[in-house]
Each structure stands twice: as C-alpha cells, then as structure tokens.
Write a protein that holds these residues in place. Structure first.
Motif, PDB file in Angstrom:
ATOM      1  N   UNK A  77       0.828  -1.207   0.000  1.00 50.91           N
ATOM      2  CA  UNK A  77       0.000   0.000   0.000  1.00 50.91           C
ATOM      3  C   UNK A  77       0.861   1.254   0.000  1.00 50.91           C
ATOM      4  N   UNK A  78       1.905   1.242   0.825  1.00 45.96           N
ATOM      5  CA  UNK A  78       2.811   2.388   0.902  1.00 45.96           C
ATOM      6  C   UNK A  78       3.483   2.632  -0.449  1.00 45.96           C
ATOM      7  N   UNK A  79       3.974   1.568  -1.081  1.00 49.84           N
ATOM      8  CA  UNK A  79       4.665   1.713  -2.361  1.00 49.84           C
ATOM      9  C   UNK A  79       3.713   2.111  -3.486  1.00 49.84           C
ATOM     10  N   UNK A  80       2.457   1.724  -3.383  1.00 47.93           N
ATOM     11  CA  UNK A  80       1.490   2.163  -4.389  1.00 47.93           C
ATOM     12  C   UNK A  80       1.312   3.682  -4.327  1.00 47.93           C
ATOM     13  N   UNK A  81       1.344   4.230  -3.122  1.00 55.86           N
ATOM     14  CA  UNK A  81       1.147   5.670  -2.951  1.00 55.86           C
ATOM     15  C   UNK A  81       2.431   6.467  -3.117  1.00 55.86           C
ATOM     16  N   UNK A  82       3.540   5.971  -2.585  1.00 53.62           N
ATOM     17  CA  UNK A  82       4.754   6.774  -2.473  1.00 53.62           C
ATOM     18  C   UNK A  82       5.993   6.119  -3.070  1.00 53.62           C
ATOM     19  N   UNK A  83       5.817   5.033  -3.791  1.00 55.73           N
ATOM     20  CA  UNK A  83       6.962   4.268  -4.277  1.00 55.73           C
ATOM     21  C   UNK A  83       7.921   5.050  -5.149  1.00 55.73           C
ATOM     22  N   UNK A  84       7.389   5.902  -6.032  1.00 45.97           N
ATOM     23  CA  UNK A  84       8.260   6.675  -6.904  1.00 45.97           C
ATOM     24  C   UNK A  84       9.189   7.581  -6.126  1.00 45.97           C
ATOM     25  N   UNK A 102      15.071  -3.693  -4.210  1.00 49.48           N
ATOM     26  CA  UNK A 102      14.419  -4.944  -3.790  1.00 49.48           C
ATOM     27  C   UNK A 102      13.007  -4.711  -3.255  1.00 49.48           C
ATOM     28  N   UNK A 103      12.805  -3.801  -2.274  1.00 51.18           N
ATOM     29  CA  UNK A 103      11.427  -3.603  -1.806  1.00 51.18           C
ATOM     30  C   UNK A 103      10.510  -3.022  -2.883  1.00 51.18           C
ATOM     31  N   UNK A 104      11.071  -2.251  -3.787  1.00 48.16           N
ATOM     32  CA  UNK A 104      10.252  -1.739  -4.902  1.00 48.16           C
ATOM     33  C   UNK A 104       9.734  -2.901  -5.747  1.00 48.16           C
ATOM     34  N   UNK A 105      10.587  -3.886  -5.998  1.00 53.93           N
ATOM     35  CA  UNK A 105      10.176  -5.067  -6.753  1.00 53.93           C
ATOM     36  C   UNK A 105       9.219  -5.940  -5.976  1.00 53.93           C
ATOM     37  N   UNK A 106       9.496  -6.140  -4.693  1.00 53.12           N
ATOM     38  CA  UNK A 106       8.626  -6.975  -3.855  1.00 53.12           C
ATOM     39  C   UNK A 106       7.215  -6.391  -3.815  1.00 53.12           C
ATOM     40  N   UNK A 107       7.131  -5.054  -3.746  1.00 53.13           N
ATOM     41  CA  UNK A 107       5.827  -4.388  -3.694  1.00 53.13           C
ATOM     42  C   UNK A 107       5.169  -4.303  -5.073  1.00 53.13           C
ATOM     43  N   UNK A 108       5.856  -4.821  -6.078  1.00 48.10           N
ATOM     44  CA  UNK A 108       5.360  -4.821  -7.461  1.00 48.10           C
ATOM     45  C   UNK A 108       5.042  -3.403  -7.942  1.00 48.10           C
ATOM     46  N   UNK A 109       5.933  -2.492  -7.573  1.00 46.44           N
ATOM     47  CA  UNK A 109       5.808  -1.118  -8.042  1.00 46.44           C
ATOM     48  C   UNK A 109       5.870  -1.129  -9.565  1.00 46.44           C
ATOM     49  N   UNK A 110       5.156  -0.240 -10.204  1.00 48.14           N
ATOM     50  CA  UNK A 110       5.159  -0.169 -11.661  1.00 48.14           C
ATOM     51  C   UNK A 110       6.603  -0.014 -12.151  1.00 48.14           C
ATOM     52  N   UNK A 112       7.843   0.967 -14.941  1.00 53.33           N
ATOM     53  CA  UNK A 112       8.143   2.200 -15.675  1.00 53.33           C
ATOM     54  C   UNK A 112       8.313   3.371 -14.717  1.00 53.33           C
ATOM     55  N   UNK A 113       7.483   3.411 -13.687  1.00 52.83           N
ATOM     56  CA  UNK A 113       7.620   4.458 -12.671  1.00 52.83           C
ATOM     57  C   UNK A 113       8.953   4.285 -11.949  1.00 52.83           C
ATOM     58  N   UNK A 114       9.256   3.046 -11.578  1.00 48.64           N
ATOM     59  CA  UNK A 114      10.531   2.751 -10.920  1.00 48.64           C
ATOM     60  C   UNK A 114      11.696   3.209 -11.793  1.00 48.64           C
ATOM     61  N   UNK A 115      11.664   2.869 -13.062  1.00 51.02           N
ATOM     62  CA  UNK A 115      12.753   3.220 -13.981  1.00 51.02           C
ATOM     63  C   UNK A 115      12.869   4.728 -14.163  1.00 51.02           C
ATOM     64  N   UNK A 119      16.091   6.809 -13.013  1.00 56.44           N
ATOM     65  CA  UNK A 119      16.866   7.587 -13.986  1.00 56.44           C
ATOM     66  C   UNK A 119      16.961   9.054 -13.560  1.00 56.44           C
ATOM     67  N   UNK A 120      15.834   9.605 -13.089  1.00 58.16           N
ATOM     68  CA  UNK A 120      15.826  11.011 -12.661  1.00 58.16           C
ATOM     69  C   UNK A 120      16.796  11.247 -11.505  1.00 58.16           C
ATOM     70  N   UNK A 121      16.944  10.275 -10.630  1.00 59.12           N
ATOM     71  CA  UNK A 121      17.891  10.405  -9.525  1.00 59.12           C
ATOM     72  C   UNK A 121      19.322  10.142  -9.982  1.00 59.12           C
TER      73      UNK A 121
END
Length: 189
Positions: A77-84, A102-110, A112-115, A119-121
């Motif tokens: 739930x947290x990663x859906x709201x604030x994962x990016x 790893x937690x971004x993947x475990x939470x199945x964060x999008x 494309x958003x992750x990428x 990249x922006x960082x």
C-alpha cells in the motif's frame, strides 16, 4: 556497462569515466547518459529479483525475521502511494541506493515508474561523479570520498522532505474525513 552490475560502485566507475572525459576519450554528455542508463539497468536486475522471488521468499521465511503477511500488505500500500518518491530519494543515500530496488520489486511497483524515478535520480548523481572525475583528472580516485560526504546529508534532507510530505498528506486526509463525519452528524440531526 559496469554500472549494470549493481555491486560495482558508481563511486569508482563514474569518476574514472570523468578522467577519460578529461583526456578526450569520451564526451561529458555521453559519459553521463551511459552512466545514467547503467545506473538504471543494475537496479532493474535487483527490482526483478524482488518482484519475481522476493514475495514468495518473504511469505515463507519472513516470520523468522518478524515480517508478517500484513506487513507486506502495508508495504504494498505504501509503495502504491509513495513508491516513486522512495525509489528517487533512496538513490541519494549510500548503501540504500543499492538496496531500495528490492522492496520496490517486492511491492510490485510499476516498473516504468521505478525506472523513471531511478533515472531522474541517477542523472544528477552520475553528472556529479563524472564531472568531479573530469576536474580531478589523475586524482579521480578521490571523488568517492569527496562526494559521499555530501550525499548522506542530501539523502537525509530528501528523506525528511518525503516523510513531511507523507505526514502532511495523511493529516490533510484525516481532517477531510473528520469534516465529512461532522457534516454527516449535522445532517442527521
């Protein structure tokens, strides 16, 4: 390409690329672009590991390290709201920079958003390392120790901003809910 292997530190590879820029072997723009892409491909591997194997592993063995299924759901739930924002800000903190994938993947964060956030960082981080390596020339090996002293405070600052944002957003939501409750009570009278 070396940054695609997540465990080869950017603090070594990027200043060396900066040194090569200073020698004319590559361009600053090319080194920053390639370094930033490499800075995304490595985390994508760890993201994939977390996405494909992390959840089943944690569901099976998480109880031994105090991770319950409810905790995983809260994390999702947290990663859906604030994962990016987490993926972005985590890149500025040495040590966390690698592990945040790893937690971004475990939470199945999008992915494309992750990428995009990664990249922006990585773009300013890559530029800083390459530029310092370019300016230090033969002393490019010193860049990591110079830049790391600024990265941790920057990472803490970004983390404080992120937490403040989340707290303010939750407070606003709570006030909104309370106002709705009060309105419903008045209407019922």
């Amino acid at each position: 390409m070396a940054l695609s292997i997540e465990f080869i530190p950017a603090e070594i590879v990027l200043p060396l690329a900066g040194y090569w820029v200073s020698k004319g072997d590559m361009t600053l723009a090319g080194a920053v672009f390639a370094g930033s892409l490499g800075g995304v491909s490595g985390p994508l591997v760890l993201y994939g590991i977390g996405r494909l194997g992390g959840r089943p592993f944690l569901l099976k063995y998480g109880k031994y390290i105090w991770i319950k299924p409810e905790t995983l759901q809260k994390s999702d739930d947290f990663f859906q709201k604030h994962g990016g924002l987490v993926a972005f800000s985590g890149r500025f903190i040495p040590g966390i920079r690698t592990l945040i994938s790893l937690p971004c993947g475990i939470a199945k964060m999008n992915v494309w958003v992750f990428s995009l956030y990664t990249y922006a960082a990585m773009l300013p981080i890559t530029f800083a390392y390459v530029y310092l390596g370019m300016k230090l020339g033969e002393n490019w090996k010193n860049v990591g120790s110079i830049l790391d002293q600024y990265m941790l405070p920057l990472g803490i600052f970004i983390a404080v901003l992120l937490v403040s944002y989340i707290v303010l957003k939750r407070r606003k939501q709570r006030v909104k809910t309370e106002n709705i409750s009060q309105f419903v009570k008045k209407v019922k009278r």
